[in-house]
Scaffold this motif. Structure first.
Motif, PDB file in Angstrom:
ATOM      1  N   PRO A   1       0.824  -1.208   0.000  1.00  0.00           N
ATOM      2  CA  PRO A   1       0.000   0.000   0.000  1.00  0.00           C
ATOM      3  C   PRO A   1       0.857   1.255   0.000  1.00  0.00           C
ATOM      4  O   PRO A   1       1.981   1.264   0.509  1.00  0.00           O
ATOM      5  CB  PRO A   1      -0.802  -0.132   1.299  1.00  0.00           C
TER       6      PRO A   1
ATOM      7  N   CYS B   1       0.812   3.715   1.797  1.00  0.00           N
ATOM      8  CA  CYS B   1       1.162   4.229   3.131  1.00  0.00           C
ATOM      9  C   CYS B   1       2.445   3.617   3.677  1.00  0.00           C
ATOM     10  O   CYS B   1       2.969   4.086   4.692  1.00  0.00           O
ATOM     11  CB  CYS B   1       0.013   3.989   4.107  1.00  0.00           C
TER      12      CYS B   1
ATOM     13  N   GLU C   1      -1.569   9.095   6.738  1.00  0.00           N
ATOM     14  CA  GLU C   1      -2.323   9.965   5.842  1.00  0.00           C
ATOM     15  C   GLU C   1      -2.501   9.351   4.459  1.00  0.00           C
ATOM     16  O   GLU C   1      -3.388   9.778   3.709  1.00  0.00           O
ATOM     17  CB  GLU C   1      -1.620  11.321   5.731  1.00  0.00           C
ATOM     18  N   LEU C   2      -1.684   8.374   4.122  1.00  0.00           N
ATOM     19  CA  LEU C   2      -1.760   7.740   2.802  1.00  0.00           C
ATOM     20  C   LEU C   2      -2.539   6.426   2.825  1.00  0.00           C
ATOM     21  O   LEU C   2      -2.642   5.751   1.801  1.00  0.00           O
ATOM     22  CB  LEU C   2      -0.349   7.491   2.255  1.00  0.00           C
ATOM     23  N   LEU C   3      -3.104   6.071   3.968  1.00  0.00           N
ATOM     24  CA  LEU C   3      -3.853   4.819   4.068  1.00  0.00           C
ATOM     25  C   LEU C   3      -5.176   4.934   3.332  1.00  0.00           C
ATOM     26  O   LEU C   3      -5.908   5.909   3.484  1.00  0.00           O
ATOM     27  CB  LEU C   3      -4.108   4.475   5.541  1.00  0.00           C
ATOM     28  N   ASP C   4      -5.479   3.913   2.543  1.00  0.00           N
ATOM     29  CA  ASP C   4      -6.771   3.791   1.869  1.00  0.00           C
ATOM     30  C   ASP C   4      -7.555   2.676   2.553  1.00  0.00           C
ATOM     31  O   ASP C   4      -6.990   1.637   2.899  1.00  0.00           O
ATOM     32  CB  ASP C   4      -6.551   3.460   0.384  1.00  0.00           C
ATOM     33  N   ALA C   5      -8.850   2.885   2.729  1.00  0.00           N
ATOM     34  CA  ALA C   5      -9.664   1.894   3.434  1.00  0.00           C
ATOM     35  C   ALA C   5      -9.620   0.532   2.759  1.00  0.00           C
ATOM     36  O   ALA C   5      -9.789  -0.505   3.415  1.00  0.00           O
ATOM     37  CB  ALA C   5     -11.105   2.386   3.534  1.00  0.00           C
ATOM     38  N   ALA C   6      -9.368   0.510   1.464  1.00  0.00           N
ATOM     39  CA  ALA C   6      -9.342  -0.755   0.734  1.00  0.00           C
ATOM     40  C   ALA C   6      -7.993  -1.465   0.812  1.00  0.00           C
ATOM     41  O   ALA C   6      -7.860  -2.589   0.306  1.00  0.00           O
ATOM     42  CB  ALA C   6      -9.707  -0.514  -0.731  1.00  0.00           C
ATOM     43  N   ASP C   7      -7.004  -0.835   1.445  1.00  0.00           N
ATOM     44  CA  ASP C   7      -5.668  -1.442   1.477  1.00  0.00           C
ATOM     45  C   ASP C   7      -5.654  -2.772   2.222  1.00  0.00           C
ATOM     46  O   ASP C   7      -4.890  -3.676   1.869  1.00  0.00           O
ATOM     47  CB  ASP C   7      -4.661  -0.477   2.108  1.00  0.00           C
TER      48      ASP C   7
ATOM     49  N   ARG D   1      -6.841  -5.368  -0.231  1.00  0.00           N
ATOM     50  CA  ARG D   1      -5.831  -5.539  -1.284  1.00  0.00           C
ATOM     51  C   ARG D   1      -4.640  -6.353  -0.775  1.00  0.00           C
ATOM     52  O   ARG D   1      -4.012  -7.084  -1.528  1.00  0.00           O
ATOM     53  CB  ARG D   1      -5.348  -4.175  -1.773  1.00  0.00           C
TER      54      ARG D   1
ATOM     55  N   ALA E   1      -6.956   6.284  11.801  1.00  0.00           N
ATOM     56  CA  ALA E   1      -6.045   5.979  10.699  1.00  0.00           C
ATOM     57  C   ALA E   1      -4.667   5.552  11.196  1.00  0.00           C
ATOM     58  O   ALA E   1      -4.055   4.641  10.633  1.00  0.00           O
ATOM     59  CB  ALA E   1      -5.927   7.185   9.775  1.00  0.00           C
TER      60      ALA E   1
END
Length: 236
Positions: free
Chosen positions: A7, A9, A36-42, A45, A55
């Motif tokens: 990811p 992040c 701050e770079l975390l995506d909920a879909a990580d 994935r 977060a």
């Protein structure tokens, strides 16, 4: 399972040994992370079960599990992700011991075979500023440890308080899977710190099994980029 996906992040996973004394048959993997770079879909994935929280909590958990999976892959050939037990401790595969740490943008995991190691405890901390270290000292240090600070400068005191905090965290991680008993900062003490960053610690209470009061254990530590990394390793 997508073991190749990393990811945004997390920085590329790093296989290295940042500590001063090499130990046989251990794998240590680390990364840096930015919540701050975390995506909920990580999580999906990466095929890692999600964790609740803000977060920062989610990012550090994901980073730590990705390090653990890579370390296990290198040790055992199987890319497994340690589950989180009811006591929040990582659940390692049969025949493996390990430890995960994360904080202040750095995460890492160390694993080894239980035939070689009884326990491993890894902890990362940022060095505590001097004023805050003094406020925390009485909570973290025993009276004997406080006495040993008396002739140190403010900077040296802050470093020793930070180090003692980290080592006691590592000690707990190394022993808890064996004893399944909680113990606290005042239940162990840092006896000595050598010039080569080796340390000796001593239990002050009886723990279940093979760990009576007076048991001594060894550890080591490294400082880099404002971080303090400690490891307590217990051979089989």
């Amino acid at each position: 399972m997508n073991t190749a996906y990393l990811p945004p992040c997390c920085s590329p996973l790093k296989s290295h040994w940042p500590l001063p004394h090499s130990l046989p048959a251990l794998q240590l993997i680390s990364t840096t992370f930015n919540p701050e770079l975390l995506d909920a879909a990580d999580f999906s994935r990466c095929a890692v079960a999600p964790v609740r929280g803000v977060a920062k909590r989610q990012a550090e958990y994901l980073a730590g599990r990705l390090c653990a999976r890579e370390a296990l892959m290198r040790l055992t050939g199987a890319a497994t992700v340690p589950a989180c037990g009811e006591d929040r401790a990582p659940q390692w595969p049969l025949g493996v011991v390990g430890s995960i740490t994360h904080g202040s943008g750095w995460a890492g995991a160390v694993v080894g075979n239980s035939a070689d190691w009884r326990g491993l405890g890894l902890d990362i901390e940022q060095l505590i500023p001097a004023s805050r270290a003094e406020r925390l000292a009485a909570e973290i240090l025993t009276p004997a440890e406080l006495f040993r600070l008396e002739n140190l400068s403010a900077e040296q005191r802050a470093q020793r308080i930070s180090l003692t905090f980290s080592l006691k965290e590592s000690l707990f991680k190394a022993l808890y899977p064996q004893v399944l008993q909680h113990f606290y900062f005042q239940d162990a003490e840092l006896l000595s710190v050598e010039a080569d960053n080796k340390v000796c610690m001593r239990l002050l209470i009886d723990l279940h099994g093979d760990w009576p009061a007076g048991s001594e254990l060894e550890g080591q530590f490294a400082e880099f980029d404002g971080y303090l990394l400690s490891l307590v390793s217990i051979p089989s």
